[in-house]
Design an enzyme around this catalytic site. Structure first.
Site, short mmCIF file in Angstrom:
data_model
loop_
_atom_site.label_atom_id
_atom_site.label_comp_id
_atom_site.label_asym_id
_atom_site.label_seq_id
_atom_site.Cartn_x
_atom_site.Cartn_y
_atom_site.Cartn_z
N TYR A 39 -122.43 -23.83 23.37
CA TYR A 39 -123.81 -24.25 23.60
C TYR A 39 -124.29 -23.61 24.90
CZ TYR A 39 -127.74 -27.39 24.62
OH TYR A 39 -128.97 -27.91 24.91
N ASP A 53 -121.35 -18.23 31.43
CA ASP A 53 -122.25 -19.37 31.52
C ASP A 53 -121.46 -20.51 32.16
OD1 ASP A 53 -123.93 -21.48 31.30
OD2 ASP A 53 -124.23 -21.33 29.12
N LYS A 58 -126.73 -27.92 36.23
CA LYS A 58 -126.07 -29.21 36.47
C LYS A 58 -125.74 -29.48 37.94
CE LYS A 58 -124.73 -29.51 31.72
NZ LYS A 58 -125.57 -30.34 30.91
C1 LIG Z 1 -122.78 -24.17 29.06
C2 LIG Z 1 -124.21 -24.64 29.06
N1 LIG Z 1 -125.20 -23.74 29.21
C3 LIG Z 1 -126.48 -24.10 29.26
C4 LIG Z 1 -126.85 -25.42 29.13
C5 LIG Z 1 -128.29 -25.80 29.17
O1 LIG Z 1 -128.60 -26.43 30.37
P1 LIG Z 1 -129.92 -27.36 30.49
O2 LIG Z 1 -129.62 -28.59 29.69
O3 LIG Z 1 -130.06 -27.60 31.95
O4 LIG Z 1 -131.04 -26.56 29.91
C6 LIG Z 1 -125.86 -26.40 28.98
C7 LIG Z 1 -126.22 -27.81 28.87
O5 LIG Z 1 -125.42 -28.68 28.60
C8 LIG Z 1 -124.50 -25.99 28.93
O6 LIG Z 1 -123.52 -26.88 28.75
#
Ligand SMILES: Cc1ncc(COP(=O)(O)O)c(C=O)c1O
Length: 441
Positions: free
Chosen positions: A152, A254, A281
């Protein structure tokens, strides 16, 4: 106990949340703004958080192992972070220009993560991954992006592919097919997405070699966080680094979730240097945040000095002062000793759960790295997204609601995180609560 009985106990304790949900239904589809936090029949409405605890609108007190989906690494409302955000807010809520806090947080990130020579801030992890893939396309002039099945990366179109597909529709395990993760993802996205199998280096090498001429980036969450915190096999991330380097493909880590596993994130823990990294986060101390950064030659595409930047990146609230100040205060608290403590809490939790599950009829296991963990309701060795799928699809939700009734908050999927506000006793309370839920099921 069946799911129905667990839900009946939950609804009996959450009348005020139900009333708020009914009001919300009139003005929001499904009554909320966040798909991931919804569960049937309604989520509880949060009223307050302090330390390791979260209270709902009915006054129920729960130990919070969700931590706003792993964001609250210091727990709720840590005084130094609240003070820093308050001071920033008192100086003005937001400005049409940069602030010193932004410079300080950027310095902290680049110091911690040597691969990040330059960085820019956004308001979410979604915007961070969106910019990183755009940058990779701009830099390479190639159209396609590779991502892993089960990973994700937020909610923009380019990453809403094969997030949690039904294996029946997702093709061969070693050569997965792109499956849209949402209505509205256009066919062009599927055409430009290459899906990779996690931890299968040989298969990845073949797929990437075949697609290399058109591939701008490999986007990888080094822990497959939302996909179940499935650690990379020894050498797997290094292999990805070698393959991408050989083919001139931009390697994007990521680290929106995984940054919390070490002072310098998962890339420090696993010893791999990506070209670009995305954050979110924890770096905003609990406020809305994201960031992306990496090699200076790539990041220069955002440099607006000689005329216009090659990539435009606006955002009314990018790098807003309250978030930046809260981020600085949070990273200041995350010392090497703090990471050792987080690791110890995570190990204690995983050890307790493993011992518990060995003695129960319900077949499960726990995965994790550092303070992150995830419950899995299968005994298959955990290697990839498909191996982590529960044998009984209802089991994760049954556990989630059962734990809510025991005063513990996790995520519906079974992902959780320890925070620095927790004690060994809190971790043991989780294990004991899980034992009670398992015993009555
Ligand atoms: C690995 C990863 N990338 C991107 C995101 C997206 O972040 P946001 O919810 O701040 O848009 C998340 C959200 O859980 C994530 O776990």
């Amino acid at each position: 106990m069946s799911l129905d009985k667990e839900v009946a106990e939950y609804t009996a304790k959450t009348a005020r949340s139900r009333a708020l949900h009914e009001e919300a239904l009139a003005v929001m589809p499904g009554g909320n703004s966040r798909t991931t936090t919804f569960f049937d029949p309604y989520p509880f409405y949060a009223a307050r958080g302090q330390g390791a605890h979260i209270w709902d609108a009915d006054g129920n007190d729960r130990l919070d192992f969700n931590g706003n989906y792993t964001s609250l690494i210091l727990g709720h409302a840590p005084p130094d972070v609240v003070k820093a955000a308050q001071q920033a807010i008192e100086s003005g809520l937001s400005f049409p220009g940069p602030t010193e806090w932004e410079v300080r947080l950027a310095e902290m990130l680049t110091r911690r993560v040597p691969s990040v020579e330059q960085v820019r801030f956004t308001n979410s992890g979604t915007e961070a991954t969106m910019n990183a893939v755009r940058l990779a396309r701009a830099f390479t002039g190639r159209p396609k992006i590779a991502k892993f099945e089960g990973a994700y990366h937020g909610t923009h179109d380019w990453v809403l592919v094969s997030v949690a597909p039904d294996p029946k529709t997702a093709g061969n395990r070693r050569h997965p097919k792109p499956v849209p993760a949402s209505a509205g993802v256009p066919p062009a996205v599927l055409k430009h997405t290459v899906v990779l199998p996690w931890n299968d280096a040989e298969a990845c090498e073949q797929i990437l070699a075949a697609e290399a001429a058109n591939l701008a980036a490999v986007l990888v969450d080094p822990l497959l966080g939302i996909g179940g915190v499935i650690s990379p096999a020894d050498g797997f991330l290094q292999r990805l680094r070698e393959i991408t380097e050989r083919h001139g493909i931009v390697l994007i880590f990521d680290e929106v979730i995984s940054f919390r596993v070490a002072w310098g994130g998962a890339q420090e823990r696993f010893g791999v240097r990506p070209d670009l990294t995305t954050f979110g986060k924890i770096i905003g101390g609990g406020l809305a945040v994201g960031a992306f950064g990496g090699r200076a030659d790539l990041m220069s595409f955002y440099d607006p000095r000689q005329g216009a930047a090659r990539i435009s990146h606006g955002g009314t609230f990018n790098a807003n002062p309250a978030t930046m100040a809260a981020g600085v205060a949070t990273l200041n608290a995350l010392t090497p000793e703090a990471y050792a403590r987080l690791d110890a809490l995570g190990e204690r939790l995983r050890g307790g759960i493993t011992r518990l599950l060995a003695g129960t009829r319900r077949k499960g296991q726990v995965s994790g790295v550092g303070s992150l963990f995830c419950l899995h309701w299968t005994t298959e060795p955990l290697t990839d997204y498909r191996s982590s799928r529960p044998k009984d699809a209802e089991q994760p939700l049954r556990m989630f609601v059962g734990l809510l009734n025991e005063g513990i908050l996790l995520t519906q999927r079974g992902l959780g995180a320890c925070s620095l506000a927790m004690t060994d006793e809190d971790v043991d309370r989780f294990v004991n609560a899980l034992a009670r839920v398992l015993a009555r099921q």
